[in-house]
Design an enzyme around this catalytic site. Structure first.
Site, short mmCIF file in Angstrom:
data_model
loop_
_atom_site.label_atom_id
_atom_site.label_comp_id
_atom_site.label_asym_id
_atom_site.label_seq_id
_atom_site.Cartn_x
_atom_site.Cartn_y
_atom_site.Cartn_z
CG HIS A 163 -4.43 21.03 -15.82
ND1 HIS A 163 -3.32 21.75 -15.69
CD2 HIS A 163 -3.86 19.95 -16.12
CE1 HIS A 163 -2.30 21.26 -15.53
NE2 HIS A 163 -2.56 20.03 -16.04
N GLY A 176 -3.60 35.31 -21.71
CA GLY A 176 -5.08 35.51 -21.90
C GLY A 176 -5.86 35.24 -23.19
CB SER A 177 -5.05 32.85 -26.01
OG SER A 177 -4.86 31.55 -25.52
CE LYS A 234 -2.24 32.21 -2.70
NZ LYS A 234 -1.38 31.13 -3.41
CG MET A 294 -0.06 30.40 -14.53
SD MET A 294 -0.88 28.91 -14.99
CE MET A 294 0.43 28.04 -15.42
CE LYS A 295 0.44 34.99 -6.94
NZ LYS A 295 0.89 35.52 -8.19
CB VAL A 347 -7.39 29.31 -5.32
CG1 VAL A 347 -8.61 29.80 -4.38
CG2 VAL A 347 -7.34 29.76 -6.60
#
Ligand code: GAR
Length: 182
Positions: free
Chosen positions: A102, A12-13, A58, A83-84, A86
């Site tokens: 990205h 979460g940076s 999902k 990191m999923k 959508v």
């Protein structure tokens, strides 16, 4: 005031940098033990976390996310290390209002390991890309991208640091620009 939500899976940076510059309506994590949740707490930002495995499929997981976004009347969804992929349920509601960052110069090095993949490919430059989210992996329309060179005496760590520094500069710039047009 336009509302943004940030989605992050781990550290979460990028969320932290964004939350220091913009009011963030809430952060969502798909991992209940993600460090981003501690950052949110420290910053006084509302946070939600639940995991895909807690749902039947999902679509049900994404319906729960859509419910949160609607409840908070979010205008812009900012993926920052989410990191999923959508899927349809979320895209159907938020395509065109959802962006991703990205750590490579797309379409070069898509996927979960953009920094390492560029490093191991031995290229002399990579970069950072902000793009609209579609159903592919890091494949949506590019909004902005910047090159980051790989220097002669770089290590993977120093290269990674410069990629992140570019992310921390680029993402807020793009968010500011988009919010002014929403
Ligand atoms: C960031 O470098 C982001 O670009 C990357 O995950 C990292 C999250 O770091 N995202 C992807 O690789 C998406 N394909 P953070 O949690 O410290 O912001």
């Amino acid at each position: 005031m336009k509302k943004i939500a940030v989605f992050a899976s781990g550290n979460g940076s990028n969320f932290q940098v964004i939350a220091e510059q913009f009011p963030v309506e809430f952060v969502f994590s798909d991992h209940r033990d993600a460090y981003v949740l501690e950052r949110a707490k420290a910053l006084g930002v509302a946070a939600y976390a639940f995991e895909l495995k807690e749902f039947d499929d999902k679509a049900a997981y994404e319906r729960a996310i859509v419910a949160l976004l609607e409840q908070h009347e979010v205008d812009l969804v900012v993926l920052a290390g989410y990191m999923k992929i959508v899927a349809d349920t979320l895209l159907a509601r938020y395509e065109g209002r959802m962006i991703n960052i990205h750590p490579a110069y797309l379409p070069e090095f898509p996927g979960a390991h953009g920094i390492e993949d560029a490093w191991h490919a031995g290229v002399d430059q990579s970069g950072v890309t902000v793009h609209w989210v579609d159903s592919g992996v890091d494949s949506g329309q590019i909004i902005r991208q910047e090159r980051v060179p790989i220097l002669e005496n770089d290590t993977l760590e120093s290269f990674e640091e410069r990629i992140h520094a570019m992310e921390y500069k680029l993402y807020p710039e793009v968010i500011r620009e988009l919010l002014s047009h929403l």
